[in-house]
Design an enzyme around this catalytic site. Structure first.
Site, PDB file in Angstrom:
ATOM      1  N   ILE A  16      -0.463   1.671  12.479  1.00 21.46           N
ATOM      2  CA  ILE A  16      -0.771   2.874  11.702  1.00 21.46           C
ATOM      3  C   ILE A  16      -2.246   3.212  11.928  1.00 21.46           C
ATOM      4  CG2 ILE A  16      -0.779   3.956   9.429  1.00 21.46           C
ATOM      5  CD1 ILE A  16       1.994   3.037  10.431  1.00 21.46           C
ATOM      6  N   SER A  17      -2.484   4.360  12.578  1.00 21.02           N
ATOM      7  CA  SER A  17      -3.852   4.783  12.848  1.00 21.02           C
ATOM      8  C   SER A  17      -4.184   6.028  12.023  1.00 21.02           C
ATOM      9  CB  SER A  17      -4.040   5.036  14.341  1.00 21.02           C
ATOM     10  OG  SER A  17      -5.419   5.168  14.650  1.00 21.02           O
TER      11      SER A  17
ATOM     12  N   LYS B   7      -9.273   9.832  11.657  1.00 21.98           N
ATOM     13  CA  LYS B   7     -10.690   9.438  11.640  1.00 21.98           C
ATOM     14  C   LYS B   7     -11.066   8.577  12.837  1.00 21.98           C
ATOM     15  CE  LYS B   7     -10.966   9.856   6.627  1.00 21.98           C
ATOM     16  NZ  LYS B   7      -9.680  10.562   6.541  1.00 21.98           N
TER      17      LYS B   7
ATOM     18  N   LYS C  73     -10.716   1.702  13.554  1.00 25.94           N
ATOM     19  CA  LYS C  73      -9.340   2.122  13.842  1.00 25.94           C
ATOM     20  C   LYS C  73      -9.206   2.598  15.286  1.00 25.94           C
ATOM     21  CE  LYS C  73      -6.447   2.254  10.977  1.00 25.94           C
ATOM     22  NZ  LYS C  73      -5.484   1.192  10.587  1.00 25.94           N
TER      23      LYS C  73
ATOM     24  N   GLY D 203       0.810  -1.215   0.000  1.00 27.14           N
ATOM     25  CA  GLY D 203       0.000   0.000   0.000  1.00 27.14           C
ATOM     26  C   GLY D 203       0.843   1.263   0.000  1.00 27.14           C
TER      27      GLY D 203
ATOM     28  N   LYS E 272      -9.509   1.242   4.367  1.00 30.15           N
ATOM     29  CA  LYS E 272      -9.472   2.647   4.800  1.00 30.15           C
ATOM     30  C   LYS E 272     -10.509   3.545   4.132  1.00 30.15           C
ATOM     31  CE  LYS E 272      -6.054   4.174   1.407  1.00 30.15           C
ATOM     32  NZ  LYS E 272      -4.782   4.875   1.183  1.00 30.15           N
TER      33      LYS E 272
ATOM     34  N   GLU F  83      -1.163  -9.136  -4.578  1.00 27.08           N
ATOM     35  CA  GLU F  83       0.172  -9.417  -5.105  1.00 27.08           C
ATOM     36  C   GLU F  83       0.675  -8.385  -6.103  1.00 27.08           C
ATOM     37  OE1 GLU F  83      -2.525 -11.795  -7.926  1.00 27.08           O
ATOM     38  OE2 GLU F  83      -2.539 -11.043  -5.860  1.00 27.08           O
TER      39      GLU F  83
ATOM     40  N   ALA G   6       0.439  -1.803   8.735  1.00 24.39           N
ATOM     41  CA  ALA G   6      -0.203  -0.830   7.850  1.00 24.39           C
ATOM     42  C   ALA G   6      -1.367  -1.437   7.074  1.00 24.39           C
ATOM     43  CB  ALA G   6       0.823  -0.255   6.871  1.00 24.39           C
TER      44      ALA G   6
END
Length: 613
Positions: A409-410, A413, A425, A295, A371, A320, A367
């Protein structure tokens, strides 16, 4: 080859002429008969010696169309050494061949005159090729159909002007240079005049009909670049920027890679200063696992981690294609890096167990997540399975396999969430703090806002809409967001991991929030169009779960500083492991629950979640 032969013939002719004229100038065009003996004895040796050194200095290998100061210096070196040999030779012939004649030898002034004439003659021949080629290009050549203004009057602009004059495909007519250095005003760089400072940009663009502006100031700091870009935006010209001059010199970037000025140039901030010593302590010679490594954030984490020489980098992702691209990039940029790509889902606990058992990672950067706010509103069960259950699996593995440090990783939001994605999250942050209390592993979360140019963010969407002629869609005229660049976010995440003691929720300094409509207008302008004239902006209304304003903190009073000026800590608000285990058991049943039941369960588990009706 034909041209090389011609050059040798020209050199012979001009060397003989230079030698003869040296004596003519010395004796006011009346050479004494006695000196003609010396001239005759010197012609062949001088020509041979000079040709040998010309060959040594590769004067018959250069492409003289591109002649520069380096080629001129080669001519000077060759002629100078040849003349030194000539001086020695003049004494030898005087001793060997002229002892029976009156005592004549080469006057020293002849050597000096011959040196000057030779440099002029041999240099003139070669630079004449360049002049002819350039004039030929002008005649056959280029349509100057784009008026261009260059910002910056240094090495980068000099190189750029040369390239523009040399290449037919760069169809520009350079109208002038802009530079704030008063001492450069009125001076010429490669025939182009420095008009003045930035205050002249708008006037010059209007008077000269400028269509494009190129920023050729790679050494300027970001603040100055932003100020100048903001001035240039008002000209309605298309903006481009030149890569760093050191990269061009090193051959890493070709001049043809001029790129459009983008929103990152406008909103980007000063370079993050990292404490490399602290980072080395927990990254160097360690096994590092990055989930969601294909990502936007995950891949940048991999790039940054590679710089710190980990023992092994594990790049885990379910998709992949993206992770393959990251693998190929790292193969090229860091061939020495010991890495492995793992295709797996964080939802699969048994698979995670095998991975952790096999590789025994020392540090995990998590991560991997869903999202997209609107998509998760429509698919809340998938948000829970991936974001909550998947994160729980990784947290559990870190505890069971004695991982030293876990970094979650936050997102902004997660603060007082109004949507399912933000709520999931936030629950991940709650889990992180609960696990930290119960485990030897150091668990931390890092919270930040939107990342410029990340997959699925507003910037790529706007660019596509502009490319199709608009309209550019914005949900609300007042909606704003915090932004940072992908490299900045990844670097601060790694730095936060170095600072972490366990249990913290780190909050990154995101600067000032930016109105999305202003972002849209800037992108339209930077693309060479007029907002609401060439490209329309349309308001579509807030989407389900979307806020007008994002928050980075649960409670601003609780914010405390750290050793890094861009990283702060939010006061921990923890739950115990009993609550977490019970919640995970309930969340495990979301596949069999309707949407309303899922939302009610999330409201129960995340008290700060207030869904928008």
């Amino acid at each position: 080859m034909e041209r090389d032969k011609k050059l040798i013939i020209y050199d012979i002719v001009f060397l003989i002429a230079s030698l003869y004229f040296s004596f003519l100038l010395k004796f006011d065009f009346k050479i004494p008969a006695e000196y003609m003996i010396i001239i005759k004895l010197s012609v062949i040796p001088v020509v041979v010696i000079t040709l040998i050194f010309n060959k040594f200095f590769k004067l018959y290998n250069s492409i003289w169309k591109y002649a520069s100061i380096e080629e001129l210096m080669s001519i000077i070196y060759s002629i100078s050494i040849s003349n030194i040999i000539f001086v020695i030779y003049s004494y030898v012939i005087n001793y060997k061949f002229l002892e029976k004649t009156p005592y004549y030898r080469f006057p020293f002034s002849v050597h000096i005159i011959f040196w000057i004439l030779s440099v002029i003659a041999l240099g003139g021949i070669r630079f004449n090729y360049r002049v002819k080629e350039e004039s030929k290009e002008e005649k056959t050549g280029k349509k100057h159909d784009k008026k261009l203004l260059i910002i910056g009057a240094g090495d980068a602009s000099a190189m750029l002007i040369k390239e523009i004059k040399r290449h037919k495909d760069l169809t520009y007519d350079v109208v002038g240079l802009i530079d704030d250095d008063e001492s450069k005003k009125g001076k010429l760089i490669n025939g182009i005049k420095v008009i003045g400072g930035r205050e002249h940009i708008n006037r010059v663009c209007n008077q000269k009909g400028v269509e494009e502006i190129i920023l050729a100031m790679p050494s300027a700091d970001l603040r100055i670049k932003r100020e100048i870009i903001n001035i240039c935006k008002n000209t309605k010209c298309k903006l481009k920027t030149l890569p760093g001059i050191y990269q061009i010199i090193d051959g890493k970037i070709n001049i043809s890679k001029l790129r459009d000025v983008n929103i990152e140039d406008l909103l980007g901030r000063d370079e993050v200063k990292l404490n490399n010593e602290n980072i080395n302590k927990y990254i160097k010679d360690k096994t590092i696992l990055v989930t969601g490594g294909g990502g936007s954030i995950g891949s940048e984490l991999c790039r940054q981690i590679a710089r710190f020489n980990p023992k092994k980098l594990l790049i885990l992702d379910i998709y992949e294609n993206n992770v393959y691209d990251v693998q190929m990039e790292l193969n090229y940029n860091h061939p020495e890096l010991n890495k492995e790509v793992i295709i797996a889902s964080i939802r699969d606990k048994k698979r995670m167990n095998k991975i952790f058992d096999k590789y025994k990672p020392d540090v995990v950067f998590h991560a991997a997540a869903h999202k997209h706010v609107p998509l998760m509103e429509e698919n809340p069960s998938e948000a829970i399975k991936n974001n909550i259950i998947g994160t729980y699996n990784i947290l559990k593995c870190c505890d069971e396999f004695k991982v030293k440090k876990f970094v979650q990783i936050s997102t902004d939001k997660a603060v007082n969430p109004t949507n399912i994605m933000g709520a999931t999250k936030r629950f991940c942050e709650i889990m992180v703090q609960a696990f930290d209390k119960a485990s030897e592993t150091e668990y931390v979360a890092v919270r930040f806002g939107n990342v410029l140019g990340s997959n699925g963010s507003v910037i790529p969407l706007f660019k596509k809409q502009i490319a199709h002629g608009g309209p550019v869609t914005v949900t609300h005229p007042e909606i704003n967001r915090f932004f940072m660049t992908i490299p900045e976010a990844a670097q601060l995440v790694i730095q936060a991991g170095a600072i972490a003691k366990g249990g913290e929720i780190f909050v990154l300094d995101m600067g000032q929030p930016v109105k999305i409509v202003d972002l849209a207008r800037d992108l339209i302008t930077l693309s060479g169009y007029k907002p609401d004239v060439d490209i329309k902006i349309e308001y579509t209304g807030l989407r389900p779960g979307e806020k007008l304003y994002e928050e980075l903190l649960m409670n601003e009073v609780a914010l405390t500083s750290t050793e890094h000026d861009k990283i702060f800590v939010d006061k921990p608000i923890g739950e115990d492991m009993g609550f977490i285990e019970e919640s995970i058991e309930q969340f495990s049943n979301v596949a069999y629950m309707d949407k309303e039941s899922i939302v009610k369960l999330v409201e129960e588990k995340v008290p700060t979640y207030k869904r928008k009706k």
